[in-house]
Design a protein around this motif. Structure first.
Motif, PDB file in Angstrom:
ATOM      1  N   ARG A 174      58.640 -18.577  23.037  1.00 19.77           N
ATOM      2  CA  ARG A 174      59.725 -19.556  23.092  1.00 19.77           C
ATOM      3  C   ARG A 174      61.062 -18.848  23.270  1.00 19.77           C
ATOM      4  NH1 ARG A 174      58.257 -24.586  21.287  1.00 19.77           N
ATOM      5  NH2 ARG A 174      56.200 -24.715  20.310  1.00 19.77           N
ATOM      6  N   ASP A 175      62.015 -19.571  23.820  1.00 15.93           N
ATOM      7  CA  ASP A 175      63.383 -19.085  23.841  1.00 15.93           C
ATOM      8  C   ASP A 175      63.837 -18.996  22.388  1.00 15.93           C
ATOM      9  OD1 ASP A 175      66.077 -18.888  25.607  1.00 15.93           O
ATOM     10  OD2 ASP A 175      66.441 -19.922  23.698  1.00 15.93           O
ATOM     11  N   ALA A 176      64.335 -17.834  21.982  1.00 19.59           N
ATOM     12  CA  ALA A 176      64.722 -17.625  20.584  1.00 19.59           C
ATOM     13  C   ALA A 176      65.917 -18.482  20.189  1.00 19.59           C
ATOM     14  CB  ALA A 176      65.020 -16.148  20.324  1.00 19.59           C
ATOM     15  N   ALA A 177      66.762 -18.838  21.150  1.00 20.03           N
ATOM     16  CA  ALA A 177      67.976 -19.598  20.831  1.00 20.03           C
ATOM     17  C   ALA A 177      67.699 -21.080  20.635  1.00 20.03           C
ATOM     18  CB  ALA A 177      69.025 -19.400  21.930  1.00 20.03           C
ATOM     19  N   ASP A 178      66.948 -21.696  21.551  1.00 22.62           N
ATOM     20  CA  ASP A 178      66.787 -23.155  21.478  1.00 22.62           C
ATOM     21  C   ASP A 178      65.347 -23.616  21.253  1.00 22.62           C
ATOM     22  OD1 ASP A 178      65.500 -22.993  23.963  1.00 22.62           O
ATOM     23  OD2 ASP A 178      67.194 -23.820  25.086  1.00 22.62           O
ATOM     24  N   GLY A 179      64.397 -22.677  21.209  1.00 21.05           N
ATOM     25  CA  GLY A 179      63.007 -23.032  20.919  1.00 21.05           C
ATOM     26  C   GLY A 179      62.205 -23.577  22.083  1.00 21.05           C
ATOM     27  N   THR A 180      62.781 -23.582  23.286  1.00 20.71           N
ATOM     28  CA  THR A 180      62.047 -24.082  24.448  1.00 20.71           C
ATOM     29  C   THR A 180      60.764 -23.276  24.643  1.00 20.71           C
ATOM     30  OG1 THR A 180      64.095 -24.752  25.545  1.00 20.71           O
ATOM     31  CG2 THR A 180      62.156 -24.461  26.954  1.00 20.71           C
ATOM     32  N   LEU A 181      59.648 -23.979  24.786  1.00 21.88           N
ATOM     33  CA  LEU A 181      58.358 -23.334  25.015  1.00 21.88           C
ATOM     34  C   LEU A 181      58.291 -22.809  26.441  1.00 21.88           C
ATOM     35  CD1 LEU A 181      55.500 -22.639  23.968  1.00 21.88           C
ATOM     36  CD2 LEU A 181      54.783 -24.922  24.748  1.00 21.88           C
ATOM     37  N   LEU A 182      58.023 -21.506  26.579  1.00 17.29           N
ATOM     38  CA  LEU A 182      57.950 -20.874  27.894  1.00 17.29           C
ATOM     39  C   LEU A 182      56.516 -20.571  28.313  1.00 17.29           C
ATOM     40  CD1 LEU A 182      60.846 -18.290  27.412  1.00 17.29           C
ATOM     41  CD2 LEU A 182      60.986 -20.594  28.376  1.00 17.29           C
ATOM     42  N   THR A 183      55.729 -20.080  27.383  1.00 15.59           N
ATOM     43  CA  THR A 183      54.380 -19.608  27.698  1.00 15.59           C
ATOM     44  C   THR A 183      53.497 -19.777  26.475  1.00 15.59           C
ATOM     45  OG1 THR A 183      55.354 -17.919  29.136  1.00 15.59           O
ATOM     46  CG2 THR A 183      53.052 -17.615  28.545  1.00 15.59           C
ATOM     47  N   ARG A 184      52.220 -20.012  26.721  1.00 13.52           N
ATOM     48  CA  ARG A 184      51.256 -19.993  25.627  1.00 13.52           C
ATOM     49  C   ARG A 184      49.964 -19.380  26.147  1.00 13.52           C
ATOM     50  NH1 ARG A 184      51.327 -26.144  25.907  1.00 13.52           N
ATOM     51  NH2 ARG A 184      49.669 -26.582  27.362  1.00 13.52           N
ATOM     52  N   GLY A 185      49.153 -18.905  25.224  1.00 13.87           N
ATOM     53  CA  GLY A 185      47.895 -18.311  25.627  1.00 13.87           C
ATOM     54  C   GLY A 185      47.143 -17.779  24.434  1.00 13.87           C
ATOM     55  N   PHE A 186      46.099 -17.016  24.720  1.00 17.37           N
ATOM     56  CA  PHE A 186      45.351 -16.382  23.645  1.00 17.37           C
ATOM     57  C   PHE A 186      44.666 -15.130  24.156  1.00 17.37           C
ATOM     58  CE2 PHE A 186      41.975 -19.029  25.429  1.00 17.37           C
ATOM     59  CZ  PHE A 186      40.846 -18.205  25.356  1.00 17.37           C
ATOM     60  N   THR A 187      44.346 -14.252  23.219  1.00 17.91           N
ATOM     61  CA  THR A 187      43.500 -13.096  23.498  1.00 17.91           C
ATOM     62  C   THR A 187      42.345 -13.128  22.515  1.00 17.91           C
ATOM     63  OG1 THR A 187      44.780 -11.652  22.015  1.00 17.91           O
ATOM     64  CG2 THR A 187      45.336 -11.581  24.376  1.00 17.91           C
ATOM     65  N   MET A 188      41.233 -12.551  22.949  1.00 22.15           N
ATOM     66  CA  MET A 188      40.079 -12.388  22.087  1.00 22.15           C
ATOM     67  C   MET A 188      39.651 -10.932  22.206  1.00 22.15           C
ATOM     68  SD  MET A 188      36.543 -14.588  22.027  1.00 22.15           S
ATOM     69  CE  MET A 188      37.459 -16.118  21.960  1.00 22.15           C
ATOM     70  N   GLN A 189      39.493 -10.287  21.039  1.00 22.87           N
ATOM     71  CA  GLN A 189      39.065  -8.903  20.987  1.00 22.87           C
ATOM     72  C   GLN A 189      37.774  -8.827  20.191  1.00 22.87           C
ATOM     73  OE1 GLN A 189      43.317  -7.876  19.762  1.00 22.87           O
ATOM     74  NE2 GLN A 189      42.447  -5.895  20.319  1.00 22.87           N
ATOM     75  N   ALA A 190      36.889  -7.949  20.625  1.00 21.13           N
ATOM     76  CA  ALA A 190      35.635  -7.725  19.917  1.00 21.13           C
ATOM     77  C   ALA A 190      35.625  -6.304  19.381  1.00 21.13           C
ATOM     78  CB  ALA A 190      34.455  -7.934  20.858  1.00 21.13           C
ATOM     79  N   ALA A 191      35.014  -6.142  18.223  1.00 21.12           N
ATOM     80  CA  ALA A 191      34.858  -4.803  17.653  1.00 21.12           C
ATOM     81  C   ALA A 191      33.680  -4.115  18.340  1.00 21.12           C
ATOM     82  CB  ALA A 191      34.625  -4.890  16.149  1.00 21.12           C
ATOM     83  N   VAL A 192      33.899  -2.868  18.715  1.00 19.30           N
ATOM     84  CA  VAL A 192      32.850  -2.049  19.329  1.00 19.30           C
ATOM     85  C   VAL A 192      32.733  -0.772  18.511  1.00 19.30           C
ATOM     86  CG1 VAL A 192      32.170  -0.762  21.399  1.00 19.30           C
ATOM     87  CG2 VAL A 192      33.277  -3.002  21.633  1.00 19.30           C
ATOM     88  N   HIS A 193      31.512  -0.479  18.066  1.00 22.50           N
ATOM     89  CA  HIS A 193      31.284   0.743  17.288  1.00 22.50           C
ATOM     90  C   HIS A 193      31.535   1.935  18.206  1.00 22.50           C
ATOM     91  CE1 HIS A 193      29.096   3.799  14.961  1.00 22.50           C
ATOM     92  NE2 HIS A 193      29.494   3.064  13.929  1.00 22.50           N
ATOM     93  N   THR A 194      32.496   2.773  17.836  1.00 28.12           N
ATOM     94  CA  THR A 194      32.932   3.868  18.699  1.00 28.12           C
ATOM     95  C   THR A 194      31.803   4.845  19.017  1.00 28.12           C
ATOM     96  OG1 THR A 194      35.151   3.676  17.768  1.00 28.12           O
ATOM     97  CG2 THR A 194      34.670   5.688  18.975  1.00 28.12           C
ATOM     98  N   ALA A 195      31.016   5.227  18.016  1.00 26.12           N
ATOM     99  CA  ALA A 195      29.968   6.244  18.210  1.00 26.12           C
ATOM    100  C   ALA A 195      28.828   5.751  19.094  1.00 26.12           C
ATOM    101  CB  ALA A 195      29.426   6.702  16.852  1.00 26.12           C
ATOM    102  N   THR A 196      28.458   4.473  18.970  1.00 26.22           N
ATOM    103  CA  THR A 196      27.295   3.960  19.701  1.00 26.22           C
ATOM    104  C   THR A 196      27.666   3.123  20.919  1.00 26.22           C
ATOM    105  OG1 THR A 196      27.156   1.922  18.396  1.00 26.22           O
ATOM    106  CG2 THR A 196      25.966   3.869  17.553  1.00 26.22           C
ATOM    107  N   GLY A 197      28.906   2.621  20.967  1.00 29.00           N
ATOM    108  CA  GLY A 197      29.310   1.724  22.050  1.00 29.00           C
ATOM    109  C   GLY A 197      28.753   0.317  21.882  1.00 29.00           C
ATOM    110  N   GLU A 198      28.181   0.038  20.713  1.00 26.14           N
ATOM    111  CA  GLU A 198      27.551  -1.254  20.471  1.00 26.14           C
ATOM    112  C   GLU A 198      28.582  -2.303  20.081  1.00 26.14           C
ATOM    113  OE1 GLU A 198      24.463  -3.050  17.227  1.00 26.14           O
ATOM    114  OE2 GLU A 198      24.038  -1.052  18.017  1.00 26.14           O
TER     115      GLU A 198
END
Length: 151
Positions: free
Chosen positions: A99-123
């Protein structure tokens, strides 16, 4: 039905000159960077950031990203990027609003999704690591659903 929000955090940033095109609008790819800046601030707030994730033996790649552009951000504009943790047990799903910090106008919205991956095995993990879940539940402002004894 609206998603439950477990945690909420906001970051304010200013659109720098090198992020804009000839029309002084932020290039669309930079919104991913704005999400990342806010996500890193959220993880610092949780006290379990990318360094902590790595030290516990996991990497956390983005497995899904969605962005809806509503209005352009412009050079010099202050933005308020809000993060809402919508899932933390099976993955890390964060919803964002810019949002615009001054007046709160919504500019963009979205999402991210992250998954945990075991570093040693790549699982790919079907559940997030216990250390991560403990950190989220211990964070100031955590709002559980009662499923695991949180109020």
């Amino acid at each position: 039905m609206a998603e439950h929000v477990y945690l909420h955090h906001e970051t304010v940033l200013t659109v720098p000159f090198f992020d804009v095109d000839a029309m002084e609008m932020a290039w669309h790819g930079n919104y991913v960077k704005y999400f990342e800046i806010a996500r890193c601030a959220l993880l610092d707030h949780i006290r379990h950031n990318y360094n902590d994730m790595r030290e516990t033996g996991y990497t956390w790649p983005i497995v899904r990203l969605e962005i809806k552009y509503l209005r352009p951000a412009r050079f010099g504009q202050q933005l308020r990027v809000a993060c809402a943790v919508a899932e933390y047990e099976s993955c890390l799903k964060i919803r964002y609003t810019i949002r615009d910090a001054a007046d709160g106008t919504l500019l963009t919205r979205g999402f991210t999704m992250q998954a945990a991956v075991h570093t040693a095995t790549g699982e790919l993990q079907l559940q997030t690591p216990a250390a991560w879940q403990r950190a989220v539940r211990a964070c100031a402002g955590f709002r559980g659903t009662g499923a695991h004894g949180q109020s």
